[in-house]
Design a protein around this motif. Sequence first.
Motif, PDB file in Angstrom:
ATOM      1  N   TRP A 184     -83.513  13.810  55.915  1.00 11.34           N
ATOM      2  CA  TRP A 184     -84.848  13.066  55.490  1.00 11.34           C
ATOM      3  C   TRP A 184     -85.001  12.665  53.982  1.00 11.34           C
ATOM      4  N   THR A 185     -86.236  12.306  53.693  1.00 15.82           N
ATOM      5  CA  THR A 185     -86.618  12.119  52.323  1.00 15.82           C
ATOM      6  C   THR A 185     -87.442  13.288  51.714  1.00 15.82           C
ATOM      7  N   ALA A 412     -79.715  16.897  51.457  1.00 21.52           N
ATOM      8  CA  ALA A 412     -79.757  18.541  51.616  1.00 21.52           C
ATOM      9  C   ALA A 412     -80.384  19.138  50.397  1.00 21.52           C
ATOM     10  N   MET A 413     -80.148  18.502  49.172  1.00 21.99           N
ATOM     11  CA  MET A 413     -80.825  18.967  48.026  1.00 21.99           C
ATOM     12  C   MET A 413     -82.107  19.016  48.167  1.00 21.99           C
ATOM     13  N   SER A 414     -82.593  17.772  48.556  1.00 25.26           N
ATOM     14  CA  SER A 414     -84.047  17.723  48.693  1.00 25.26           C
ATOM     15  C   SER A 414     -84.790  18.693  49.652  1.00 25.26           C
ATOM     16  N   ASN A 415     -84.208  19.041  50.738  1.00 28.11           N
ATOM     17  CA  ASN A 415     -84.911  20.110  51.548  1.00 28.11           C
ATOM     18  C   ASN A 415     -84.851  21.449  50.809  1.00 28.11           C
ATOM     19  N   CYS A 547     -79.450  13.155  45.506  1.00 30.04           N
ATOM     20  CA  CYS A 547     -77.936  13.516  45.809  1.00 30.04           C
ATOM     21  C   CYS A 547     -77.400  14.847  44.898  1.00 30.04           C
ATOM     22  N   SER A 548     -75.943  14.983  45.089  1.00 33.69           N
ATOM     23  CA  SER A 548     -75.443  16.319  44.736  1.00 33.69           C
ATOM     24  C   SER A 548     -75.441  16.431  43.098  1.00 33.69           C
TER      25      SER A 548
END
Length: 831
Positions: A184-185, A412-415, A547-548
């Motif tokens: 997701w965003t 995944a970082m955003s989550n 991003c990572s």
Amino acid sequence: MATHKHDQHPVKVFTQAELKELKQDPQLCNHERRTFLKWGALLTSQAIVGGGVLNLLTGEEAMADDTFVNVVSWVKSVCGYCSVGCGLEIGINAAGAAVAVRGNAAHPTNAGRVCVKGLYEHKILADQDLRVGSRGKYPMSRDASGNWQNITWDEATTLLAQKIIEATNTAGPDSVGIYNTGQWTIEEYYSMGKLGKGAIKTSTMDSNTRLCMAAAVYGYMSTFGSDGPPGCYDDIENTDCFFLIGTNPAEMHPQVWRRIIQARRSARAPRMIVVDPRRTATARSADLHLQLKPGTNVALMNGILQQLIANNWIDSAYINAHTRNFNALAAKVAAYTPTYVAGITGLAAADIQTAAQWIGQSPEVWSMFIQGVYQSMGGTDTVRLICAMHLITGKIGRPGSSPFSITGQATAMSNRETGGSSALSGYRNYYNPAHIAEVEQLWNVAPGTIPAHATTVITSDIDLQPTIPSMVDMMRNGTLKVYWVACTNPSVTLPDLDKYHDYLSFSNPARPFVVVQDIFDPMESMHFADLFLPAAQWGEKTGTYTCSERRVNLGRQAVQPVGFELRPNYGAYSDLEIIKMVSDKLAAFDFRFRDQAGGSLVKSADPETVFNEWKLVSTGKICDMSGMTYANIAANSGIAWPSTPANVLGGKRLYANGLFNTNWNRAQYGKTPTAAWIDPDGLSRAYLWAVDYVAPPEVPDASYPFWLNTGRVIEHFHSRTKTKRVAQLHEMVPENYVEISTADAANLGVITGDLVKVTSRRGEIVVKAKVTDTVKAGAVFIPMHFGDLDPIDVAENNGRKVSVNRLTMNYVDKDCAQPIYKHCAVKLAKA
């Protein structure tokens, strides 16, 4: 749900014979343009081909005339697949449809290059481009006979809201489980976190990032005090030694690999150590390949630490000023001599010594790691020890030196940053009352609203690990009443799938009400759903992606969501819009789901408005994004956090000053201020873990004599929800397979292409053999992407079960609850 038949794509993928011939052709880049386009489609920007280094840096020019003839405008975006965060441009034709993708030449991450998935990313948007299935356009519920029927969005959100209220009334808010994604965003995660924790008040929230990233998160939190990779991609060009453990960037992250190869060709000529049980493309290019036994990462890391300390390849001044617990670490690893570690790992003692010497004597060291660490025995401890390696050598927080975790999915970082599932928004700590109170005040909810403890994880087996509860365990005992699955496909990706499928079977009276929110119809998790919500996807919505390297990119909407003309009753909506619909419906039905002003907690479905709200929540926190705007993110091709109005571009590296987030007021994790990693003196020092190697819970024996390793291939992504729809990607890897060593294949009487039955203590599958030297004798490898519930897959596999997670073990890491997909025991037989 029918399979679609389309006209042949103008760019035909190579036959295996053509592929073999081209791999041996030293003049590859001089072929005519159509041939080069075909090759670029197959291996664009990958560096390793047939064991040699291939220069594909001219690929963008060679493809232009062939691919972009119908494009009238380009929309800048970012890739929606892996976490590298490549800048893309989506080509739009005169009819407003997406017809091409190219790399954004101005983006620092990929400099205009794309991998094969990114090249065809536009082909997942519209029905006419799909190989199989169709885009979901209609909300659906099952009728009394179990058949799908179309319903309106008002009916669908009403039904979901009623089920949530009913579950809350009868079994409490924790009976509502939300399991979401890494795709997701930022805006969507933040809103789901508000809905789940602030409105529904459930602590039963998790995401598929538990399966791909949890060990890094917990390793970082319990070493540095918080999540977040300390380094950046620019470290690649500034290092003297690459330590790649449990990662295969040559095939999985080709843009990172491109930079590694370029750095290795530079005058600096950094060495490269690769730790992997398989002889991957990355491992074949290493100066030193440590092909260790599965599940022995902790023993190896302790052995490297022992050598660093014994040879005084450490930075005592840094240790004394910026770390704690060094004496305990030194005492623990003293027993892990090269000879002792060799006996556990199967490596040569001299190779362990060489690895430690290169790490210790190189001025700068950059470590990269992913699933081979996270999904193996002792995943969290391995991350802790990699961090310890950098800390005791002082090689952190400066150009060229960092422990660097790669994430499996685009956001995944955003989550993790926003608290979209298991985390608390803004890298706050559930167990710190001041942190909880901050969020409650920001959200305008009453004190005590947000559950003051960590959330329930997605999976575990209570018979194996009685102290780790999970949603899967709740399904088993009937205490999970609503199970909302959004933008993920657990019917393919969870371990020990046969049991999971049994728990969700419609014949099980204790099963929860299952909601699946996704982009395609059919997809495997719909098999068990009671309600389907069709969602818009990448390219159809605007939002931000971390991003990572902590760089926040802006993804722009390029086309209207599928079924837009059917609104408001039907058509796909963005996940943000769906979350707001449900939040609004709950608030309208029941005051308990409102904020203190009497309104819905999710205030807007406009992405930029939501991003601005999230910025306020992040202000002053570790993942501070208060200096970012949509405009300056776009202008800078992404901005790394922390970013403040006073220092917008200041987030390139963390911990340059040697100060960590281990003070109680900053720490992201810790149940009390006495947690081991919390600095009792408030000096912001990192914590050095002293841990022992623990053997895996299941190892090969006479009945099940082979190690099973699972993983990915470059052509597919996760459960193939997207990539199996793309004809070009499917043609490259059309079905699942098992890699078997030459010696083992000979003993089994198997050749490449033969069907092989692979059996574990949990289930069995039948897949084709691929005889190779990539795996050692006694070990096999099977890709994790393939499901076997989708009707088209059932047909294409002739009814064979092929999903490797029917074999894997539902045993999770003791600290982070990430499953150990990378090793269990199996037996093989010719089918």
